[in-house]
Motif scaffolding. Structure first.
Motif, mmCIF file in Angstrom:
data_model
loop_
_atom_site.group_PDB
_atom_site.id
_atom_site.type_symbol
_atom_site.label_atom_id
_atom_site.label_comp_id
_atom_site.label_asym_id
_atom_site.label_seq_id
_atom_site.Cartn_x
_atom_site.Cartn_y
_atom_site.Cartn_z
ATOM 1 N N LYS A 1 12.825 -0.835 3.131
ATOM 2 C CA LYS A 1 12.515 -2.072 2.410
ATOM 3 C C LYS A 1 12.754 -1.912 0.911
ATOM 4 O O LYS A 1 11.823 -1.843 0.113
ATOM 5 N N THR B 1 4.010 -3.539 -10.085
ATOM 6 C CA THR B 1 4.761 -4.328 -9.111
ATOM 7 C C THR B 1 4.232 -4.024 -7.711
ATOM 8 O O THR B 1 4.158 -2.858 -7.322
ATOM 9 N N CYS C 1 3.762 -2.828 -4.234
ATOM 10 C CA CYS C 1 4.596 -1.996 -3.369
ATOM 11 C C CYS C 1 4.012 -2.012 -1.966
ATOM 12 O O CYS C 1 2.803 -1.869 -1.776
ATOM 13 N N LYS C 2 4.867 -2.179 -1.004
ATOM 14 C CA LYS C 2 4.406 -2.184 0.381
ATOM 15 C C LYS C 2 4.075 -0.778 0.846
ATOM 16 O O LYS C 2 3.099 -0.563 1.566
ATOM 17 N N THR D 1 10.380 -2.312 -2.484
ATOM 18 C CA THR D 1 8.942 -2.391 -2.217
ATOM 19 C C THR D 1 8.355 -1.012 -1.915
ATOM 20 O O THR D 1 7.240 -0.915 -1.427
ATOM 21 N N THR D 2 9.109 0.045 -2.192
ATOM 22 C CA THR D 2 8.647 1.398 -1.912
ATOM 23 C C THR D 2 8.536 2.187 -3.207
ATOM 24 O O THR D 2 9.477 2.231 -3.993
ATOM 25 N N LYS D 3 7.389 2.803 -3.431
ATOM 26 C CA LYS D 3 7.156 3.619 -4.626
ATOM 27 C C LYS D 3 7.009 5.076 -4.203
ATOM 28 O O LYS D 3 6.334 5.382 -3.214
ATOM 29 N N GLN E 1 13.503 5.186 -0.610
ATOM 30 C CA GLN E 1 13.364 3.904 -1.303
ATOM 31 C C GLN E 1 14.490 2.947 -0.929
ATOM 32 O O GLN E 1 14.282 1.742 -0.832
ATOM 33 N N HIS F 1 -2.506 -0.939 -7.599
ATOM 34 C CA HIS F 1 -2.152 -1.784 -6.455
ATOM 35 C C HIS F 1 -2.488 -1.047 -5.173
ATOM 36 O O HIS F 1 -2.304 0.165 -5.076
ATOM 37 N N PRO G 1 -1.342 -0.356 -1.597
ATOM 38 C CA PRO G 1 -0.183 -0.532 -0.717
ATOM 39 C C PRO G 1 -0.630 -0.820 0.716
ATOM 40 O O PRO G 1 -1.763 -0.541 1.100
#
Length: 404
Positions: A173, A139, A141-142, A176-178, A169, A202, A204
Motif C-alpha cells: 500500500k 501523515t 499510516c496504515k 501508507t507504510t512507515k 513501502q 498516529h 497505525p
C-alpha cells in the motif's frame, strides 16, 4: 614484524551512509582527485568507506587514527600512518572523517590548522535526524514496520540500492507504510518508541515487527552500541517530553551507555588476536544464535509487553524472524547450530502463540549466496535476497488480510 590488517570484515553499508558518501563524492570529485585522500578512523565505518570509494573509482588512500597501536598496520591494502605525519602534509591531503560522532576529531583538525570543508570533511549520515523526522511525520499510516539494519542496510556489491524497508513501502500500500529502523536496537526501544508514536503521532492499523534472534541475547540490550541514547533523547525532545515512558527510557539508555565498560568483539580487530575470519564468525554465531533463550530476558519481557500493547489498542501485529545464513553456520557448527537455533525460534513461536499473534519465520528462506557475503554472519542480504524477503513478508501480510 608482520604488519597487521585492522580491516573489519565489512560486507554491508547503511543506506544513509551510502547516500551521504555518494553526495560528498559528487560535490568534491575535483579535490579528491587532486589530493591524497586520508580516511581518519580505521574502524568499521572507515573500512566500509574505503571499499565504497574504491568502487566509485578512487584509490591509493591512506588511513590515520588516534589509536597509536594501529599505526604501521593497514586496512586491506591501505596503510595506517601516524597523525603527526598527516599534519606535516597539510595542504597536500584531503581528510575524510569516518568516525560516527566525529565532532571531537573535527575540532582536533581545526586546532591543527586544517580548514573544514576544504582540508577535511566530516561525512554525516544524519541517521538520527532522519529517524526523528520519519517518527514525527503525522501523515496517517496504515502499517508501521519496525526493525534493525536488516531493513536498512545494503550489500557493498549491490547495483540496486533499494533496501528491504523501501521495498516494503513500495509493495505494501504505497504511501501508507512507515518504516522505523536502525541498527542494533532492542525490544525495549521498539516498545517505548511504538507506544509514544501511538499516543502522540498516529495509531497505525497494523505493525510489522522484526524479532531478530540477536536482540534476545543476554546482554545485547546493555551494549553501548545498542543504546542509541542521543536518538532516544531526540525523540523525547520532539514530543516536548510529554511521553513519560520515553523520557524514562532516555535516562536508562544514557546511564547504560555511560556505565557499560566493555563490548564483545565482532571483528578482526586487535581484540581478536589475529584470529581468522571463520574462527571469529564461529564465536559470534555462538553468541548471537546458540545461546539459551531466557524467559526473564528484558527483550523477551518487552516483546510480551509489545504484544499486549497492540492487543489493548486493537492493532494487528505481525512478527517476523529474518533470514539466517544457516548454511554457513552449519558449515562451522554442524547440528549444534541447528539444534540451538531451532530451540530459540521455537521459544519465540510459543511467545507469539500465547499472545495470539502471527509469526513469520524466514530463517531458512535464503541460501548463503543471497547474503551480503557467503561467509558473513551479518543478516543483511543482497539485492536478490532483499526481493525475496520483501515478497515473503508481503505475501504473509496479504494472507493475514492486513491489506483489507
Amino acid at each position: 614484524m608482520e604488519k597487521k590488517n585492522y580491516a573489519w570484515p565489512v560486507t554491508t553499508m547503511c543506506k544513509y551512509d551510502y547516500l551521504a558518501l555518494c553526495k560528498f563524492v559528487e560535490e568534491n570529485d575535483v579535490i579528491l582527485r587532486e589530493k591524497q585522500i586520508v580516511i581518519f578512523g580505521s574502524g568499521i565505518r572507515g573500512t566500509s568507506f574505503s571499499v565504497q570509494l574504491k568502487r566509485l573509482g578512487y584509490d591509493g588512500f591512506i588511513f590515520t587514527d588516534n589509536n597509536q597501536s594501529k599505526v604501521g598496520g593497514f586496512i586491506n591494502e591501505f596503510p595506517i600512518v601516524s597523525y603527526d605525519e598527516i599534519k606535516k602534509q597539510r595542504g597536500q591531503v584531503v581528510i575524510i572523517i569516518s568516525v560516527e560522532g566525529g565532532f571531537a576529531i573535527a575540532e582536533q583538525l581545526k586546532n591543527d590548522g586544517f580548514a573544514e570543508n576544504k582540508d577535511f570533511f566530516y561525512i554525516e549520515s544524519h541517521l538520527y535526524e532522519n529517524y526523528v523526522h520519519i517518527f514525527c511525520d503525522s501523515t496517517p499510516c496504515k502499517t508501521l514496520i519496525m526493525g534493525d539494519c536488516g531493513l536498512t542496510d545494503l550489500s557493498l556489491s549491490d547495483t540496486d540500492f533499494e533496501n528491504v524497508g523501501e521495498k516494503l513501502q513500495r509493495i505494501i500500500k504505497d504511501g501508507t507504510t512507515k518504516v522505523l529502523a536502525i541498527h542494533a536496537m532492542g525490544m525495549r526501544a521498539y516498545y517505548n518508541i511504538a507506544k509514544a508514536h501511538i499516543r502522540h503521532i498516529h495509531k497505525p492499523d497494523n505493525i510489522i515487527l522484526m524479532t531478530n534472534l540477536e536482540t534476545f541475547t543476554g546482554k545485547q540490550n546493555l551494549l553501548p552500541r545498542s543504546q542509541h541514547a542521543p536518538l532516544i533523547r531526540q525523540l523525547a525532545e520532539a514530543l516536548d517530553f510529554k511521553d513519560e515512558g520515553l523520557n524514562r527510557y532516555a535516562q536508562v539508555t544514557k546511564e547504560r551507555f555511560q556505565n557499560y565498560k566493555m563490548d564483545y568483539f565482532t571483528s578482526s580487530d586487535e581484540a581478536m588476536g589475529g584470529m581468522s575470519g571463520d574462527k571469529n564468525n564461529k564465536i559470534v554465531i555462538k553468541l548471537n544464535y546458540m545461546y539459551r533463550m531466557d524467559p526473564e530476558n528484558e527483550c523477551v519481557v518487552y516483546l510480551k509487553k509489545f504484544i499486549q500493547m497492540c492487543a489493548e489498542r486493537n492493532i494487528r501485529l505481525m512478527l517476523f524472524i529474518p533470514p539466517a545464513n544457516y548454511q554457513y553456520a552449519v558449515s562451522l557448527w554442524g547440528d549444534r547450530f541447528t539444534d540451538s537455533y531451532e530451540q530459540n525460534t521455537a521459544f519465540l513461536k510459543r511467545v507469539a502463540e500465547d499472545g495470539k499473534v502471527p509469526l513469520l519465520d524466514l530463517s531458512y528462506l535464503l541460501p548463503s549466496v543471497l547474503f551480503a557475503d557467503v561467509s558473513t554472519i551479518d543478516e543483511t542480504v543482497n539485492q536478490e535476497g532483499r526481493e525475496k524477503v520483501a515478497a515473503a513478508i508481503n505475501a504473509k501480510y496479504k494472507e493475514l488480510a492486513f491489506d483489507d
